[in-house]
Scaffold this active site. Sequence first.
Site, PDB file in Angstrom:
ATOM      1  N   HIS A  75       0.805  -1.215   0.000  1.00  0.00           N
ATOM      2  CA  HIS A  75       0.000   0.000   0.000  1.00  0.00           C
ATOM      3  C   HIS A  75       0.840   1.267   0.000  1.00  0.00           C
ATOM      4  O   HIS A  75       0.311   2.351  -0.140  1.00  0.00           O
ATOM      5  CB  HIS A  75      -0.985  -0.015   1.170  1.00  0.00           C
ATOM      6  CG  HIS A  75      -2.162  -0.884   0.888  1.00  0.00           C
ATOM      7  ND1 HIS A  75      -2.036  -2.133   0.329  1.00  0.00           N
ATOM      8  CD2 HIS A  75      -3.495  -0.684   1.050  1.00  0.00           C
ATOM      9  CE1 HIS A  75      -3.236  -2.658   0.180  1.00  0.00           C
ATOM     10  NE2 HIS A  75      -4.135  -1.806   0.602  1.00  0.00           N
ATOM     11  N   SER A 109      -0.885  -0.670  -5.923  1.00  0.00           N
ATOM     12  CA  SER A 109      -0.813  -1.814  -6.821  1.00  0.00           C
ATOM     13  C   SER A 109      -0.141  -1.428  -8.126  1.00  0.00           C
ATOM     14  O   SER A 109      -0.247  -0.296  -8.585  1.00  0.00           O
ATOM     15  CB  SER A 109      -2.217  -2.320  -7.129  1.00  0.00           C
ATOM     16  OG  SER A 109      -2.892  -2.632  -5.937  1.00  0.00           O
ATOM     17  N   LYS A 154     -15.247  -6.521  -8.523  1.00  0.00           N
ATOM     18  CA  LYS A 154     -14.542  -7.388  -9.468  1.00  0.00           C
ATOM     19  C   LYS A 154     -14.019  -8.639  -8.764  1.00  0.00           C
ATOM     20  O   LYS A 154     -14.078  -9.742  -9.306  1.00  0.00           O
ATOM     21  CB  LYS A 154     -13.384  -6.611 -10.097  1.00  0.00           C
ATOM     22  CG  LYS A 154     -12.804  -7.315 -11.298  1.00  0.00           C
ATOM     23  CD  LYS A 154     -11.814  -6.423 -12.018  1.00  0.00           C
ATOM     24  CE  LYS A 154     -11.213  -7.179 -13.188  1.00  0.00           C
ATOM     25  NZ  LYS A 154     -10.225  -6.391 -13.913  1.00  0.00           N
ATOM     26  N   ASP A 155     -13.537  -8.465  -7.534  1.00  0.00           N
ATOM     27  CA  ASP A 155     -13.058  -9.624  -6.788  1.00  0.00           C
ATOM     28  C   ASP A 155     -14.201 -10.563  -6.429  1.00  0.00           C
ATOM     29  O   ASP A 155     -14.020 -11.775  -6.377  1.00  0.00           O
ATOM     30  CB  ASP A 155     -12.329  -9.185  -5.515  1.00  0.00           C
ATOM     31  CG  ASP A 155     -10.922  -8.684  -5.824  1.00  0.00           C
ATOM     32  OD1 ASP A 155     -10.309  -9.226  -6.758  1.00  0.00           O
ATOM     33  OD2 ASP A 155     -10.452  -7.757  -5.143  1.00  0.00           O
ATOM     34  N   GLU A 181       3.499 -34.115  -4.316  1.00  0.00           N
ATOM     35  CA  GLU A 181       2.298 -33.503  -4.875  1.00  0.00           C
ATOM     36  C   GLU A 181       2.671 -32.646  -6.084  1.00  0.00           C
ATOM     37  O   GLU A 181       3.822 -32.220  -6.216  1.00  0.00           O
ATOM     38  CB  GLU A 181       1.626 -32.637  -3.807  1.00  0.00           C
ATOM     39  CG  GLU A 181       1.074 -33.443  -2.656  1.00  0.00           C
ATOM     40  CD  GLU A 181      -0.270 -34.054  -2.978  1.00  0.00           C
ATOM     41  OE1 GLU A 181      -0.288 -35.178  -3.510  1.00  0.00           O
ATOM     42  OE2 GLU A 181      -1.303 -33.415  -2.710  1.00  0.00           O
TER      43      GLU A 181
END
Lengths: 314, 439
Positions: free
Chosen positions: B219, B223, B247-248, B291
Amino acid sequence: MVRIIGFFIGLGFVGVLLLSLIVNGVDSIKNPPPATAEEEFHLGAKDVRFASDGAFGRFDREQVQRGFQIYKEVCSACHSLKYVSFYQLKDLGYNEAEVKAIANQWAIEVPTVNPETGEPSTRKALISDRFPSPYANETAARAANNNALPPDLSLITESREGGAHYVYSLLTGYRNQQGYRNAKGQELLKEFPDVKTPAGLHFNPYFANLNIAMPPPLTSDGQVTFADGTKSTVDQMAKDVSAFLVWTAEPTLENRHRAGWVTMLFLLTATVLAYLAYRNLWANAKREVSVRGPLEPAFRERMNEQKAERGIAG
Amino acid sequence: MSFAWAKPYEPTSPFMKWVDERLPVPRLVYGAIGGGYPVPRNLNYFWNFGVLAGLALMIQIITGIVLAMHYYSYAGGAFDSVERIMRDVPAGWVLRYVHQNGASFFFAIIYIHIFRGLFYGSYKAPREMVWMLGVTIYLLMMATAFMGYVLPWGQMSYWGAQVITGFFSAIPVVGEPLRIFLLGGYAPDQAALTRFFSLHYLLPFIIAAVTILKIWALHIPGSSNPTGVDVKDEKDTLPFHPFYTAKDGFGIGVALLIFSIFIFFLPYSLGHPDNYIEANPLVTPAHIVPEWYFWPFYAILRSFTVDFILPAKLWGVLAMFSAVLVLFFLTWLDRSPVRSSSYRPVYKIFFWVLVADIIVLGYVGQAHITPLNVALGQVASAYYFLHFLIILPLVSKFERPLPLPNSISESVLHGEKQESAPFGLATTGSTTAAPAAAE
């Protein structure tokens, strides 16, 4: 500095890798690894369909009941089923009285302690019991089976590649090793004369190393008389017991599929709504300056005034 | 927090005002993920994966806490307790499948997130710290996932633990004593299982703490964005809430849909059948594989086959760890001031070659050892190091980037018509330049 150090570390790794590549390459050209009988003759599981396959899969209760009958009459002589309890048979459509009778008449008794003497003893199974194991311990199991250990079958369809398809293939996969040919037409004992099945083992190309210690458990049509009148061919019995073992491995399979569809439907609705909300909100954001929130003209004006006060231009 | 025009928090109710004056948490949240965090307006869907990673972490922590209520970390009973969860605990199977496949979900998200960072240069100034905290989280995730995989105490759990802790014995002199110290014995057993359980419970909370630091660090510059051009003014940004929360929300819906397909219809597809066999120190599985999210590293480990100065095993272990650690140094390896690969024609090609290379490594990591697979693994491993340590620094030195858009808002609002200098080279005032060559 980082780049120089990195460059040399990189050169080091790349160098050793290329060296490994060359050494291995030369080695494998000089002595190509010999083909093994397992590679050439091991078969993948057969293609069969079970009612529990696929996203809509459910158990075919009648088939699973037949499979249980086979477990009871054939497999339970050697294999335990330690994660399954008698009462769970109710899920297969048996009623309480039937389940009680099954537990009560189970051929193997449950270990217990004699309440009077404290000596180890056995008692009849109750519906709250797990299926009792045919052997007291691993040593006993091995002693009775030519030193091989019959695995517990509760999870067998989850613990083998191919699941129920594999179990079915294995049960129907016993062959005469003499003259056995693979799909390419190679004859096993001609190509690999020294892989002859040792005494006490049985040739089965579906088993990982081709020779299994389990004698063919399902040998003749009519070995079991199905309560529902279905003809008990070897193929039918193998299929039914495999279907039963899918159930023992995951009795909650039907819940899983059902819950899956409900969840998907819910999420799909929620996602469509979320998408519409998102498009609605963003309708103008990409094309022009939004007039909401901090981009609101009034807000920006206030900001500009504040900036002007503080003597910042623009 | 980050930009002058970030909207300050204004409590709307007397209650929130009361709280905010005494403990400014509402203010913190508003500035972090509310209307007070201005975000570039041109983010594409790849920027959804940060929030998705947070979601995956929460899912793992919540399901994990409940699973821990039913699990026993007792070597003689761990496997059975997992089966009890699957069969007898109400809805236990959901928890277990969610948690088991949740690890894969988390890694899939993280990998996309990392590749997003590689493509758009998220590791460059001024976000180096954000990137390095991210790599730290990735390392912690690997440790957590490894220890979690041991807990069901199946065959792969056991032999995986055996192989991974065996890395330590590659270290000369101190290696073997160190391995025994870490395991609490010569082989994985009760002591190892209990401490793995303890650490598996602890590490996710450390991940959560590092995540908070990471968001804090993020922050400060704010971004990044697909053009890699710095935010210049208010027109370039939108408030996080409601624009990116909306949007998320959509992104979370899609991700959970895909996740649900795995949980409910393909719960075994990512695991190994051998792990449904209880651990047995006397029977080695035919084919020990980790895995899927470790396959590329496992391939690198196995690619070193000759003793050259150091023993092959040590080379493998060093290379495997370096393969992750190299990510810490990206900022200094890639000197190009242009962040986004959209404007880096040469790097872009190498980026995609790297993606293909890692997929090849993944394939080799799970494949049977044949001469061809080994050779493939060696070439792909060599390329991996070649990419980061040699190609990347050189490309960034000699590449001529394409012209950048003048500003984010320009690229969004009017198409990318004008140039702008990247971070650090920005001249004051916008230059009027020719239309971008590539479109």
